[in-house]
Motif scaffolding. Sequence first.
Motif, PDB file in Angstrom:
ATOM      1  N   GLU A 219       0.815  -1.220   0.000  1.00 22.21           N
ATOM      2  CA  GLU A 219       0.000   0.000   0.000  1.00 22.21           C
ATOM      3  C   GLU A 219       0.846   1.266   0.000  1.00 22.21           C
ATOM      4  OE1 GLU A 219      -4.035  -1.573   2.301  1.00 22.21           O
ATOM      5  OE2 GLU A 219      -2.475  -0.512   3.432  1.00 22.21           O
ATOM      6  N   ILE A 220       1.957   1.255   0.744  1.00 19.31           N
ATOM      7  CA  ILE A 220       2.803   2.453   0.792  1.00 19.31           C
ATOM      8  C   ILE A 220       3.404   2.746  -0.576  1.00 19.31           C
ATOM      9  CG2 ILE A 220       4.989   3.343   1.715  1.00 19.31           C
ATOM     10  CD1 ILE A 220       4.191   2.149   4.411  1.00 19.31           C
ATOM     11  N   TRP A 221       3.850   1.678  -1.272  1.00 18.35           N
ATOM     12  CA  TRP A 221       4.392   1.896  -2.613  1.00 18.35           C
ATOM     13  C   TRP A 221       3.331   2.485  -3.549  1.00 18.35           C
ATOM     14  CZ3 TRP A 221       8.415   2.728  -5.503  1.00 18.35           C
ATOM     15  CH2 TRP A 221       8.323   2.563  -6.894  1.00 18.35           C
ATOM     16  N   MET A 222       2.140   1.924  -3.536  1.00 14.38           N
ATOM     17  CA  MET A 222       1.081   2.417  -4.420  1.00 14.38           C
ATOM     18  C   MET A 222       0.638   3.828  -4.033  1.00 14.38           C
ATOM     19  SD  MET A 222       0.990   0.105  -6.582  1.00 14.38           S
ATOM     20  CE  MET A 222      -0.206   1.028  -7.536  1.00 14.38           C
ATOM     21  N   PHE A 223       0.713   4.145  -2.747  1.00 20.63           N
ATOM     22  CA  PHE A 223       0.405   5.486  -2.258  1.00 20.63           C
ATOM     23  C   PHE A 223       1.453   6.488  -2.732  1.00 20.63           C
ATOM     24  CE2 PHE A 223       1.242   8.551   1.241  1.00 20.63           C
ATOM     25  CZ  PHE A 223       0.027   9.232   1.252  1.00 20.63           C
ATOM     26  N   ALA A 224       2.733   6.085  -2.643  1.00 21.68           N
ATOM     27  CA  ALA A 224       3.824   6.988  -3.018  1.00 21.68           C
ATOM     28  C   ALA A 224       3.962   7.129  -4.532  1.00 21.68           C
ATOM     29  CB  ALA A 224       5.142   6.489  -2.424  1.00 21.68           C
ATOM     30  N   GLY A 231       2.400  -1.722 -10.816  1.00 23.46           N
ATOM     31  CA  GLY A 231       2.317  -1.688  -9.360  1.00 23.46           C
ATOM     32  C   GLY A 231       3.597  -2.121  -8.676  1.00 23.46           C
ATOM     33  N   ILE A 232       3.509  -3.136  -7.803  1.00 20.53           N
ATOM     34  CA  ILE A 232       4.691  -3.578  -7.060  1.00 20.53           C
ATOM     35  C   ILE A 232       5.615  -4.445  -7.902  1.00 20.53           C
ATOM     36  CG2 ILE A 232       3.747  -3.346  -4.745  1.00 20.53           C
ATOM     37  CD1 ILE A 232       3.092  -6.328  -4.787  1.00 20.53           C
ATOM     38  N   ASP A 233       5.310  -4.619  -9.150  1.00 14.77           N
ATOM     39  CA  ASP A 233       6.246  -5.264 -10.066  1.00 14.77           C
ATOM     40  C   ASP A 233       6.852  -4.265 -11.038  1.00 14.77           C
ATOM     41  OD1 ASP A 233       6.305  -7.972  -9.178  1.00 14.77           O
ATOM     42  OD2 ASP A 233       4.266  -8.202  -9.912  1.00 14.77           O
ATOM     43  N   ASN A 234       6.739  -2.983 -10.678  1.00 13.16           N
ATOM     44  CA  ASN A 234       7.489  -1.953 -11.394  1.00 13.16           C
ATOM     45  C   ASN A 234       8.970  -2.145 -11.081  1.00 13.16           C
ATOM     46  OD1 ASN A 234       8.837   0.889 -11.423  1.00 13.16           O
ATOM     47  ND2 ASN A 234       6.975   1.133 -12.633  1.00 13.16           N
ATOM     48  N   PRO A 235       9.865  -2.030 -12.062  1.00 15.66           N
ATOM     49  CA  PRO A 235      11.291  -2.271 -11.811  1.00 15.66           C
ATOM     50  C   PRO A 235      11.917  -1.380 -10.741  1.00 15.66           C
ATOM     51  CG  PRO A 235      10.842  -2.313 -14.159  1.00 15.66           C
ATOM     52  CD  PRO A 235       9.578  -1.839 -13.498  1.00 15.66           C
ATOM     53  N   MET A 236      11.292  -0.247 -10.422  1.00 15.06           N
ATOM     54  CA  MET A 236      11.888   0.634  -9.420  1.00 15.06           C
ATOM     55  C   MET A 236      11.683   0.106  -8.002  1.00 15.06           C
ATOM     56  SD  MET A 236      11.238   4.377 -11.113  1.00 15.06           S
ATOM     57  CE  MET A 236      12.850   5.103 -10.764  1.00 15.06           C
ATOM     58  N   ILE A 237      10.687  -0.748  -7.797  1.00 15.72           N
ATOM     59  CA  ILE A 237      10.491  -1.384  -6.500  1.00 15.72           C
ATOM     60  C   ILE A 237      10.863  -2.863  -6.551  1.00 15.72           C
ATOM     61  CG2 ILE A 237       8.051  -1.955  -6.923  1.00 15.72           C
ATOM     62  CD1 ILE A 237       9.421  -0.780  -3.542  1.00 15.72           C
ATOM     63  N   ASN A 238      10.827  -3.438  -7.749  1.00 13.49           N
ATOM     64  CA  ASN A 238      11.186  -4.842  -7.963  1.00 13.49           C
ATOM     65  C   ASN A 238      12.278  -4.918  -9.028  1.00 13.49           C
ATOM     66  OD1 ASN A 238      11.386  -7.585  -8.353  1.00 13.49           O
ATOM     67  ND2 ASN A 238       9.363  -7.835  -9.284  1.00 13.49           N
ATOM     68  N   PRO A 239      13.540  -4.806  -8.626  1.00 11.02           N
ATOM     69  CA  PRO A 239      14.645  -4.813  -9.597  1.00 11.02           C
ATOM     70  C   PRO A 239      14.773  -6.110 -10.379  1.00 11.02           C
ATOM     71  CG  PRO A 239      15.385  -4.063  -7.433  1.00 11.02           C
ATOM     72  CD  PRO A 239      14.031  -4.643  -7.248  1.00 11.02           C
ATOM     73  N   LEU A 240      14.059  -7.163  -9.924  1.00  8.50           N
ATOM     74  CA  LEU A 240      14.133  -8.454 -10.595  1.00  8.50           C
ATOM     75  C   LEU A 240      12.942  -8.686 -11.528  1.00  8.50           C
ATOM     76  CD1 LEU A 240      16.069  -8.672  -8.136  1.00  8.50           C
ATOM     77  CD2 LEU A 240      15.397 -11.049  -7.930  1.00  8.50           C
ATOM     78  N   ALA A 241      12.112  -7.688 -11.719  1.00  5.78           N
ATOM     79  CA  ALA A 241      10.913  -7.830 -12.544  1.00  5.78           C
ATOM     80  C   ALA A 241      11.277  -8.114 -14.000  1.00  5.78           C
ATOM     81  CB  ALA A 241      10.067  -6.563 -12.465  1.00  5.78           C
ATOM     82  N   ASP A 242      10.383  -8.786 -14.691  1.00  2.00           N
ATOM     83  CA  ASP A 242      10.575  -8.998 -16.129  1.00  2.00           C
ATOM     84  C   ASP A 242      10.705  -7.645 -16.817  1.00  2.00           C
ATOM     85  OD1 ASP A 242      10.344 -11.719 -15.780  1.00  2.00           O
ATOM     86  OD2 ASP A 242       8.224 -11.796 -16.337  1.00  2.00           O
ATOM     87  N   GLY A 243      11.718  -7.513 -17.637  1.00  2.00           N
ATOM     88  CA  GLY A 243      11.934  -6.268 -18.366  1.00  2.00           C
ATOM     89  C   GLY A 243      12.687  -5.206 -17.593  1.00  2.00           C
TER      90      GLY A 243
END
Length: 320
Positions: A219-224, A231-243
């Motif tokens: 929730e904090i990530w989506m709020f910020a 969402g939480i699979d954006n590479p800026m919060i999930n450096p291991l995300a596809d792409g």
Amino acid sequence: MVSNSSHIVTDLFPVIRVYKDGKVERLFGSQYVPPSPEDPITGVSSKDITISPEVSARLYLPKITDPNQRLPILVYIHGGGFCIESAFSFDHQRHINLLVSQAKVVAVSVEYRLAPEHPLPAAYEDCWAALQWVASHIDNSSMEREPWLVSHGNFNKLYVGGDSAGANIVHNVVLRAGAESLYGDVKILGAFLTQPYFWSSNLASKGCGNPRVETLATEIWMFAYPSAQRGIDNPMINPLADGAPSLARLGCSRLLVNVAEKDILRNGGILYVDAVKESGWKGEIELLEVEGKDHSFHIFNPEDKEAKIQMQVLASFLMY
């Protein structure tokens, strides 16, 4: 009649609330404190400066015995879920005073803009601007330069470090430095990420035994960053995300990642270290795991035995 100010539209207790009339109530964090000409405990001096209309910072200088002494430079980025805390807070002032006194560095603690008034990526841009401002001091032709950086900074030993959300920003800034040059082609020697705020749908699905804390991490990530794609699979919060950008592009030579055993963010930090090792990145990486501790323990209780050990590791890393 109940006023609009009493209507809560976002409640991320115990961190932050937002009301219908736009009022933002920050529920967590230490009080603001002024800089000190000489901290009575560590002897470290500090002062506040303005970098741009959006960005300011608190600068730190340890006791200097040799006026010609050149020290490593640390750009520090505080934590707080991108929405609370400050470079000017008591907790972070105390933390940086201790680190500067032990590591003997010139530190620039960045006061970046916070969500929700300034949603991400504002904080990323502010910290990049601060890093560029520090690098610009290598240019002798600059008219307005900060004396502490000019007189005592060693630009061959530039470090970036942070805790929690600040460590997340450190990762993204260092990744950007691998794709874009800093002013004067200054290089980042090393970076430390203390209990980095990395999250993902995969981590969220595995559970840690505290559903409210897990939910808050999302929730904090989506709020910020409400506009973050995926969402939480954006590479800026999930450096291991596809792409996500290749971790082989990290723009520094040394990395230190600190995690705490009882922290729900622990696994994200460990997976990050493994991924960096497997990426083909050419630098040196070290993982420090502190047993029996939870998130940000070192900020809240610096006198803790494990906090002192972690501080010694950080100081040694910066004295390389």
